[in-house]
Design an enzyme around this catalytic site. Structure first.
Site, PDB file in Angstrom:
ATOM      1  CD1 TRP A 177      -1.025   2.249   2.425  1.00 14.25           C
ATOM      2  CD2 TRP A 177      -2.732   1.795   1.054  1.00 14.25           C
ATOM      3  NE1 TRP A 177      -1.885   3.328   2.453  1.00 14.25           N
ATOM      4  CE2 TRP A 177      -2.938   3.065   1.631  1.00 14.25           C
ATOM      5  CE3 TRP A 177      -3.686   1.299   0.144  1.00 14.25           C
ATOM      6  CZ2 TRP A 177      -4.056   3.845   1.332  1.00 14.25           C
ATOM      7  CZ3 TRP A 177      -4.792   2.081  -0.147  1.00 14.25           C
ATOM      8  CH2 TRP A 177      -4.971   3.336   0.440  1.00 14.25           C
TER       9      TRP A 177
ATOM     10  CG  ASP B 249      -0.552  11.247   2.792  1.00 14.26           C
ATOM     11  OD1 ASP B 249      -1.504  10.676   2.259  1.00 14.26           O
ATOM     12  OD2 ASP B 249      -0.627  11.815   3.883  1.00 14.26           O
TER      13      ASP B 249
ATOM     14  NE  ARG C  50      -3.728  13.371  10.081  1.00 12.73           N
ATOM     15  CZ  ARG C  50      -4.883  13.239  10.713  1.00 12.73           C
ATOM     16  NH1 ARG C  50      -4.927  13.066  12.014  1.00 12.73           N
ATOM     17  NH2 ARG C  50      -6.017  13.281  10.032  1.00 12.73           N
TER      18      ARG C  50
ATOM     19  CD  GLU D 282      -5.955  13.966   6.589  1.00 15.86           C
ATOM     20  OE1 GLU D 282      -6.072  13.120   7.467  1.00 15.86           O
ATOM     21  OE2 GLU D 282      -6.110  13.701   5.390  1.00 15.86           O
TER      22      GLU D 282
HETATM   23  C1  FRU Z   1      -3.463  11.979   4.652  1.00 18.49           C
HETATM   24  C2  FRU Z   1      -3.171  11.284   5.979  1.00 18.49           C
HETATM   25  C3  FRU Z   1      -2.277  12.129   6.833  1.00 18.49           C
HETATM   26  C4  FRU Z   1      -1.632  11.121   7.724  1.00 18.49           C
HETATM   27  C5  FRU Z   1      -1.471   9.939   6.798  1.00 18.49           C
HETATM   28  C6  FRU Z   1      -1.595   8.601   7.450  1.00 18.49           C
HETATM   29  O1  FRU Z   1      -3.770  11.094   3.632  1.00 18.49           O
HETATM   30  O2  FRU Z   1      -4.395  10.981   6.619  1.00 18.49           O
HETATM   31  O3  FRU Z   1      -2.961  13.161   7.538  1.00 18.49           O
HETATM   32  O4  FRU Z   1      -0.412  11.573   8.235  1.00 18.49           O
HETATM   33  O5  FRU Z   1      -2.455  10.086   5.805  1.00 18.49           O
HETATM   34  O6  FRU Z   1      -1.258   7.578   6.577  1.00 18.49           O
END
Ligand code: FRU
Length: 495
Positions: free
Chosen positions: A26, A29, A159, A211
């Protein structure tokens, strides 16, 4: 025509041919985008043991041209502080962190720890920021012994640090997504962080959690510096699900101020499948190059057809500022280096046609550039369709009467994996009288740059048989085609 069963490296059905996808497992980001010593590093949210999301690692690949990629060993593994969520990487050339041990400038990665033990216990202080460093140009990484460097004071979503160097204040700045807003922290050394400001609780779109931010300067044509804040949102994007908005304004080393009305929402991409995009730190010639995760978190990311892997990136895009009647806006162009993928070319001389024009170009991966003289066309809707012998298709077009650009994937093939997939995505657009459509078409995606990057739309599709036909169309009248170029594109994955 029965689907040919392909075997071999990167030959699975639906495997993108000129986009990056992980060898197995998988991906979500893009993380840690940094250009160091002639090499572009691309790290990514990765779960190597399954093709759905799970314990997050940082996968790693490198490139010298942002087109061809070499897979590298996993850079960061989850540990007792949690999964390794999204973040960034910088070159600490002045050794502000003190991590330097050899000749090379240290690379420092700044990421979010997501503590599943706390999450399962119902605690909201589950996310904190950690750092790791590399003294061998990103080959091996050591986590800082004093992690976390930024603790959680009670925000459930805390985050995706995207750190930059601010020359004016000689400090590191960390934009961080905190629920419904952005927080900015500063540091002299990447280890001690001080909160400076907040932005956005009542600005832009709040259809979902904020995010993956990014903050960087760009110059206008007249040389004025503006700051761009990219802010991804988990749902409620313009054509559904996750998407990317941005703000244009000022940043003084402490606070970001938006120059547009708080209610204005600027979208980076009007398609459904460009999420979590951020830009490279330190790219040559001050270029701002963005890459996104070509999927939709909220709607179907974990269920799209795939096999040994899941998900791909967008093509890298170069960002600039352009003047429009509505004010300054971001412009996106495919990076120049992609032209090296061009193979066979078909060029169609100026002509006018009624209804449709089939272009003999039996390639699956292709780049299409169309110039249509709208002022002298009587057709009301113009564009192109890609399709197969099963009558599955994706239609891309511009509706003159509605001032609307669209991608229609309602009849694109496999659609049952999500109720939200079969859709017609639209964008408001006042096209130039000489309309330009520049599209990159891979096995499962189309990315269209309209009028030299004024508008971009990125959409996935999953046909039961690869699309090999390309048909231009103009409905309700005559279409004046000024020029059409179609290039077959090479795969980047041939071993
Ligand atoms: C965005 C997200 C981020 C997080 C990551 C976790 O797609 O939700 O906010 O750090 O993916 O995989």
């Amino acid at each position: 025509m029965p689907q040919k069963k392909e075997t071999g490296y990167y030959q699975e059905q639906h495997r993108p041919q000129f986009h990056f996808s992980p060898e197995k497992g998988w991906m979500n980001d893009p993380n840690g985008l940094v250009y160091d010593a002639g090499v572009y590093h691309y790290f990514y949210q990765h779960y190597p043991d399954s093709n759905v999301w799970g314990p997050m690692h940082w996968g790693h690949a490198t490139s010298t041209d942002l087109v061809h990629w070499t897979h590298q060993p996993i850079a960061l593994y989850p540990d007792s502080l949690g999964y390794i969520f999204s973040g960034s990487a910088v070159i600490d050339k002045d050794n502000t962190s003190g991590f330097k041990s050899g000749k090379a400038d240290p690379l420092v990665a700044i990421f979010t720890y997501h503590d599943m033990v706390k999450e399962k216990a119902g605690r909201i202080d589950r996310e904190s920021q950690g750092i790791a460093y590399s003294n061998d140009h990103g080959t091996t990484w050591t986590k800082f012994a004093g992690n976390p460097v930024l603790k959680n004071k009670g925000d459930q979503d805390f985050r995706d640090p995207k750190v930059l160097w601010h020359e004016g204040t000689k400090k590191w700045i960390m934009p961080l997504a905190v629920g419904d807003h952005l927080e900015l922290f500063s540091s002299p050394n990447l280890i001690e962080w001080t909160k400076e400001s907040e932005f956005g609780r009542s600005e832009g779109s709040h259809g979902g959690v904020w995010e993956c931010p990014d903050l960087f300067p760009l110059k206008t044509k007249s040389g004025e510096e503006k700051w761009i804040l990219i802010q991804n949102i988990g749902r409620g994007s313009v054509n559904g699900g996750s998407g990317t908005q941005y703000f244009i304004g000022k940043f003084d080393g402490k606070s970001f101020t938006n120059e547009n009305p708080a209610s204005a929402i600027l979208w980076l991409d009007y398609g459904a499948d460009n999420y979590a995009g951020v830009t490279w730190f330190g790219a040559p010639d001050n270029k701002r190059i963005l890459i996104g995760w070509m999927s939709n978190w909220d709607d179907y990311a974990t269920t799209v057809p795939a096999s040994t892997w899941r998900s791909a990136t967008t093509i890298p895009r170069e960002l600039s500022l352009m003047e429009t009647p509505d004010g300054l806006r971001l412009n996106q162009k495919p990076i120049e280096a992609l032209t090296q993928l061009r193979k066979e070319a078909v060029e169609i001389a100026p002509r006018s046609f009624f209804d449709s024009l089939t272009i003999e170009s039996p390639y699956v991966q292709k780049e299409v550039i169309l110039h249509i003289d709208l002022a002298h066309s009587t057709a009301s809707t113009v564009g192109f369709a890609i399709g197969n012998s099963l009558h599955e298709k994706v239609v891309v077009g511009y509706d003159k009467a509605k001032n609307e650009f669209f991608i229609d994937r309602t009849a694109s093939g496999k659609i049952s994996f999500s109720k939200k997939f079969a859709a017609r995505h639209t964008a408001p657009l006042k096209a130039e009288s000489l309309l330009t459509l520049h599209a990159f078409i891979d096995n499962t995606s189309v990315e269209v740059f309209v009028d030299e990057g004024k508008l971009v739309m990125t959409d996935l599709f999953f046909p039961n048989e690869d699309y090999q036909t390309l048909t231009l169309f103009g409905t309700g009248g005559k279409t004046e085609l000024v020029k059409a170029e179609v290039f077959e594109l090479k795969s980047i994955w041939k071993k």
